[in-house]
Design a protein around this motif. Structure first.
Motif, short mmCIF file in Angstrom:
data_model
loop_
_atom_site.label_atom_id
_atom_site.label_comp_id
_atom_site.label_asym_id
_atom_site.label_seq_id
_atom_site.Cartn_x
_atom_site.Cartn_y
_atom_site.Cartn_z
N LEU A 65 1.07 -1.34 0.14
CA LEU A 65 -0.08 -0.14 -0.11
C LEU A 65 0.77 1.31 -0.06
CD1 LEU A 65 -3.03 1.35 0.05
CD2 LEU A 65 -2.78 1.07 2.68
N ILE A 66 1.79 1.38 0.82
CA ILE A 66 2.69 2.28 0.98
C ILE A 66 3.56 2.59 -0.58
CG2 ILE A 66 4.95 3.39 1.71
CD1 ILE A 66 4.29 1.67 4.27
N ASP A 67 3.60 1.53 -1.28
CA ASP A 67 4.23 1.52 -2.57
C ASP A 67 3.24 2.42 -3.62
OD1 ASP A 67 6.47 1.40 -4.12
OD2 ASP A 67 5.44 -0.37 -5.25
N HIS A 68 2.19 1.80 -3.50
CA HIS A 68 0.84 2.44 -4.49
C HIS A 68 0.72 3.68 -4.09
CE1 HIS A 68 -2.58 1.99 -6.84
NE2 HIS A 68 -2.90 2.78 -5.86
N ILE A 69 0.72 4.15 -2.94
CA ILE A 69 0.31 5.73 -2.36
C ILE A 69 1.43 6.33 -3.26
CG2 ILE A 69 0.04 7.31 -0.68
CD1 ILE A 69 -1.54 5.00 0.71
N LYS A 70 2.67 5.98 -2.96
CA LYS A 70 3.99 6.65 -3.46
C LYS A 70 3.84 6.82 -4.92
CE LYS A 70 7.01 6.65 0.57
NZ LYS A 70 7.98 6.07 1.31
N LYS A 71 3.67 5.68 -5.81
CA LYS A 71 3.65 5.81 -7.12
C LYS A 71 2.49 6.38 -7.58
CE LYS A 71 6.11 1.55 -8.28
NZ LYS A 71 5.64 0.02 -7.90
N ASN A 72 1.61 6.66 -6.88
CA ASN A 72 0.19 7.33 -7.66
C ASN A 72 0.08 8.67 -6.56
OD1 ASN A 72 -0.89 5.35 -9.73
ND2 ASN A 72 -0.19 4.15 -7.79
N PRO A 73 0.71 9.80 -7.10
CA PRO A 73 0.54 10.92 -6.03
C PRO A 73 -1.04 11.39 -5.82
CG PRO A 73 2.11 11.15 -7.90
CD PRO A 73 1.62 9.90 -8.10
N ASN B 35 -0.48 12.65 2.88
CA ASN B 35 0.68 12.62 3.91
C ASN B 35 0.20 12.01 5.07
OD1 ASN B 35 2.33 13.96 2.04
ND2 ASN B 35 1.79 15.98 2.70
N GLU B 36 -0.91 12.34 5.52
CA GLU B 36 -1.57 11.84 6.76
C GLU B 36 -1.76 10.27 6.73
OE1 GLU B 36 -4.82 14.19 8.20
OE2 GLU B 36 -5.68 12.47 9.43
N VAL B 37 -2.06 9.76 5.56
CA VAL B 37 -1.97 8.25 5.46
C VAL B 37 -0.52 7.68 5.31
CG1 VAL B 37 -2.78 6.39 3.85
CG2 VAL B 37 -4.18 8.40 4.34
N LEU B 38 0.36 8.34 4.71
CA LEU B 38 1.77 7.83 4.69
C LEU B 38 2.25 7.85 6.22
CD1 LEU B 38 2.92 9.34 1.40
CD2 LEU B 38 2.76 6.83 1.99
N GLY B 39 1.70 8.98 6.91
CA GLY B 39 2.21 9.08 8.39
C GLY B 39 1.47 7.63 9.27
N PHE B 40 0.21 7.46 9.10
CA PHE B 40 -0.33 6.45 9.58
C PHE B 40 0.33 5.25 9.26
CE2 PHE B 40 -4.76 7.80 8.81
CZ PHE B 40 -4.98 8.82 9.96
N LEU B 41 0.89 5.05 8.18
CA LEU B 41 1.64 3.67 7.75
C LEU B 41 2.92 3.62 8.29
CD1 LEU B 41 -0.04 3.46 4.19
CD2 LEU B 41 -0.47 1.91 5.79
N ARG B 42 3.51 4.74 8.77
CA ARG B 42 4.89 4.63 9.23
C ARG B 42 5.05 3.73 10.56
NH1 ARG B 42 5.59 10.13 9.51
NH2 ARG B 42 5.68 10.58 7.09
N HIS C 9 -11.25 4.28 4.49
CA HIS C 9 -11.27 4.27 2.85
C HIS C 9 -9.90 4.24 2.28
CE1 HIS C 9 -15.34 5.52 3.33
NE2 HIS C 9 -15.43 5.49 2.13
N ALA C 10 -8.81 4.84 3.04
CA ALA C 10 -7.32 4.85 2.45
C ALA C 10 -6.62 3.65 2.85
CB ALA C 10 -6.71 6.24 3.02
N ILE C 11 -7.38 2.92 3.73
CA ILE C 11 -6.16 1.94 4.21
C ILE C 11 -7.08 0.53 4.21
CG2 ILE C 11 -4.95 0.73 6.22
CD1 ILE C 11 -4.08 3.67 6.80
N PHE C 12 -8.13 0.57 4.80
CA PHE C 12 -9.06 -0.99 4.83
C PHE C 12 -9.25 -1.51 3.37
CE2 PHE C 12 -11.10 -0.08 9.30
CZ PHE C 12 -9.90 0.36 9.95
N TRP C 13 -9.94 -0.42 2.77
CA TRP C 13 -10.40 -0.60 1.56
C TRP C 13 -9.44 -0.94 0.46
CZ3 TRP C 13 -14.10 -2.65 -0.86
CH2 TRP C 13 -14.71 -2.31 -2.16
N PRO C 14 -8.38 -0.29 0.24
CA PRO C 14 -7.50 -0.85 -0.58
C PRO C 14 -6.74 -2.15 -0.36
CG PRO C 14 -7.00 1.35 0.10
CD PRO C 14 -7.90 1.05 0.54
N CYS C 15 -6.63 -2.56 0.82
CA CYS C 15 -6.09 -3.63 0.98
C CYS C 15 -7.24 -4.82 1.01
CB CYS C 15 -5.78 -3.73 2.55
SG CYS C 15 -4.32 -2.59 3.20
N MET C 16 -8.33 -4.70 1.41
CA MET C 16 -9.55 -5.34 0.91
C MET C 16 -9.49 -5.76 -0.72
SD MET C 16 -12.43 -3.77 3.42
CE MET C 16 -13.76 -4.50 2.72
#
Ligand code: MSP
Length: 655
Positions: free
Chosen positions: A168-176, A186-193, A263-270
């Motif tokens: 997921l981190i990779d996907h968010i980074k590749k798709n600005p 940025n907030e989501v990337l923060g959670f994902l740290r 929406h930004a974490i559960f759903w993409p992983c699902m």
């Protein structure tokens, strides 16, 4: 090109309020923009009906969850048409079409090996319907509901969300622009740290039965988020539906920041686990607040969705919400602000432009737009004018593509402002006096009418009914809006006569609210040009009042205000004129009054007077007077009009 936009599906424990209305209206505005661009669009909204929250709300009213959900879901469904929401579908999570898809999706995730059975103990917030870690709580309380969560320990199924963290981190980074605006990315990337915890995706039926059965274990129901998120594909008939194939690749979800994580974490992983492609964009906006608190049922500060629309009209309400909030940031809602925008942007800038332009077309062009005028042949600035129109349209498209309705509407109002200034600088009533200037007059009138037709298109996503009415009055087909400027000019050459019709947004006077800004004076009026010659606002009523009487709408255009006189001095070389400095409470101005024979300046200071506050400024013996003081006079003398209460506040509106 296709476009699929969704709102969150709203919980049925609260009646539709302004927060729900905002997300739904913004999605509608975006959809209408995309339809204008000729794209194949689908717009989904609906209601989220399972879970503890709903059971509790129903119990409070002594109802079954189903009958309670039916009622509130019905309220949402009934509200949207009143706000001109043009959704193509409305999904309820209690519908069979949804339940089947949730079960199927869960099986896929299970087959993938991403579910396991385990025990969990945690702090559960019933408001959020989720467990919180110690770290997430603030002073032991849920950060959103400010309530103490309950400690619950039980066996459940878990989704191995942690498996997807790096992906997921990779996907968010590749798709600005996957999550936008950037602050939320940025907030989501923060959670994902921090390491992602696995997600508990069921509830034991011993605790909750109001949910969708887990397909492989009938002692459990599906956790409400795992159920709710799937609405976005169940409404498209996943996995086989034609709608799914057509629209899912173009999906965009629009939400407020409260539900960013699901929406930004559960759903993409699902989606990744079940082997489905991800949505394209997550558009995240801020909160409407009242007194700096988020508007919400639990805080108890809600403004119901239809209250404002009933009071000010759905068009003005839509305009206000879309124009006032910067998408992504919080905004403070106040009725004062709405009235202020109504009066300044809609009544004054837009409404007056419409009336003035069409009145002038009537007077100086027989109501018709001339083809030569549209062509602007021989006008040295024609190419520049057309270039500006093209740039305006390009900027407006760009703003909407970046989910920025506020900027798009600001551009439409730049056009309103420009046309108002064009009237002032070109002074068509002066051009009309000189036969040599006929081509210029025709070009100016055509620019105004074409400019208005274009404004009709630019505001259409936000104000569809106003746009439709504008086009109808311009004798254009409102079903065939176009952004093609040459085509617009061609169509306006239809040769039929146009009339202004009734004003679009008559000025509001609302008791107890701040008086709105005084209308801007046009140059023509300032120069003393008679209103009708200047193409001033036409009388509001279609029917003229009997001779000698004034229509109420005309009287209301006069802004009479109480003022406190702060200073007074005689104008040199005049025995009649006194220069006054007056206070309107929140502002001051200078007024020259012809009261010098009856009053000594010092006798005026400190008194309350009544002024016409929206009179065009006029220069009297070199001093600009911004209004007129009222006084009664006859041969015997002159008496200042004042208020009965000498302590009355300056600024009061007199009606
Ligand atoms: N049911 C879940 C969403 C499931 S989506 C798969 C839910 N429902 S809700 O009824 O609480 O709606 C939350 C949404 O309503 C917000 O994300 C936002 O779209 C809108 N808003 C509710 N209050 C709001 C404000 N005060 N301001 C702006 N939007 C608000 O969460």
């Amino acid at each position: 090109m296709t476009y699929y936009v969704t709102t969150p599906i709203y919980y049925v424990n609260a009646r539709p309020h302004l927060g729900h209305a905002y997300t739904t209206i913004v999605n509608d505005v975006l959809t209408r923009f995309n339809r204008l661009m000729g794209r194949d669009c689908r717009f989904l909204t609906g209601t989220d009906e399972h879970g503890d929250k709903i059971v509790r709300a129903a119990e409070k009213e002594g109802r079954t969850p189903q009958s309670y959900a039916d009622e509130i879901s019905g309220l949402f469904r009934a509200t949207w048409p009143n706000l001109s929401i043009s959704n193509d579908d409305f999904i309820r999570t209690t519908e069979e079409r949804h339940k089947i898809v949730v079960a199927r999706f869960m099986e896929l995730v299970d087959q993938r090996g991403d579910l396991y059975f385990g025990e969990y103990g945690g702090h559960y917030c019933f408001g959020c319907e989720r467990f919180y870690t110690e770290k997430e709580l603030i002073d032991g309380l849920c950060p959103d509901h400010k309530a103490k969560p309950e400690y619950i320990a039980e066996k459940n199924y878990f989704f191995r969300m942690s498996n997807y963290q790096d992906w997921l981190i990779d996907h968010i980074k590749k798709n600005p622009d996957f999550i936008r605006p950037e602050r939320y990315r940025n907030e989501v990337l923060g959670f994902l740290r921090d390491p992602l915890e696995d997600l508990c995706v069921t509830r034991p039926k011993t605790r909750l039965t109001w949910g969708i059965d887990v397909p492989f274990d009938d002692k459990f129901v599906v956790y409400v988020w795992f159920d709710a998120l799937i609405n976005y594909i169940s409404a498209l008939g996943w996995p086989d539906g034609e709608l799914y194939r057509r629209y899912w690749p173009a999906a965009q979800h629009t939400i407020a920041k409260d539900i960013l994580k699901p929406h930004a974490i559960f759903w993409p992983c699902m989606l990744q686990s079940a082997g489905l492609p991800l949505y394209r964009h997550l558009n995240v906006h801020g909160y409407w607040q009242i007194g700096l608190s988020k508007m919400s049922k639990s805080v108890g500060n809600v403004v119901e969705a239809l209250t404002m629309a009933d009071k000010y009209g759905s068009e003005a309400f839509r305009f206000f919400l879309a124009r006032d909030m910067t998408f992504g940031l919080d905004s403070e809602f106040s009725e004062d602000r709405l009235v202020e925008r109504f009066n300044s942007d809609l009544a004054n800038d837009f409404g007056n432009l419409w009336q003035r332009s069409l009145a002038m077309l009537q007077k100086f062009g027989g109501g018709r737009v001339e083809p030569e005028g549209l062509a602007g042949a021989g006008q040295p600035d024609q190419a520049q004018w057309l270039q500006r129109e093209r740039e305006l349209v390009a900027g407006w498209i760009e703003a909407f593509e970046h989910v920025n309705p506020r900027a798009a509407l600001a551009l439409a109002w730049e056009q309103v402002g420009l046309l108002n200034r064009t009237i002032d600088s070109e002074a068509p009533w002066l051009l009309a006096r000189d036969p040599a200037k006929k081509p210029r007059l025709a070009a100016v009138l055509a620019r105004l009418v074409k400019g208005l037709a274009l404004i009709g298109v630019l505001i259409q996503p936000a104000m569809p009914k106003t746009a439709e009415e504008m086009w109808r009055r311009l004798e254009l087909d409102p079903q065939e809006l176009t952004l093609d400027l040459d085509e617009l000019a061609r169509r306006l050459g239809h040769g039929r006569a146009l009339t202004a019709g009734a004003p679009f947004f008559p000025r509001l006077e609302v008791d107890g609210l701040k008086p709105a800004k005084a209308p801007k004076a046009s140059k023509a009026r300032a120069e003393g040009e008679p209103e009708d010659q200047a193409g001033g606002a036409a009388p509001a009523a279609d029917k003229a009042p009997p001779d000698g009487l004034v229509a109420i709408e005309d009287f209301r255009r006069l802004e009479l205000r109480a003022v406190r006189i702060l200073a007074a001095e005689r104008l040199p070389k005049s025995d009649k004129l006194i220069k006054l400095r007056v206070s309107l409470g929140d502002s001051e101005r200078t007024i020259v009054a012809g009261v010098g024979k009856a009053y000594a300046p010092e006798a005026l200071v400190g008194r309350l007077a009544v002024i016409v506050a929206n009179l065009a400024p006029a220069k009297l013996m070199g001093v600009e007077s911004q209004g007129m003081v009222l006084a009664a006079s006859d041969e015997g003398g002159l008496s200042l009009v004042t208020l009965d209460d000498p302590e009355a506040k300056p600024g009061l509106r007199i009606s």
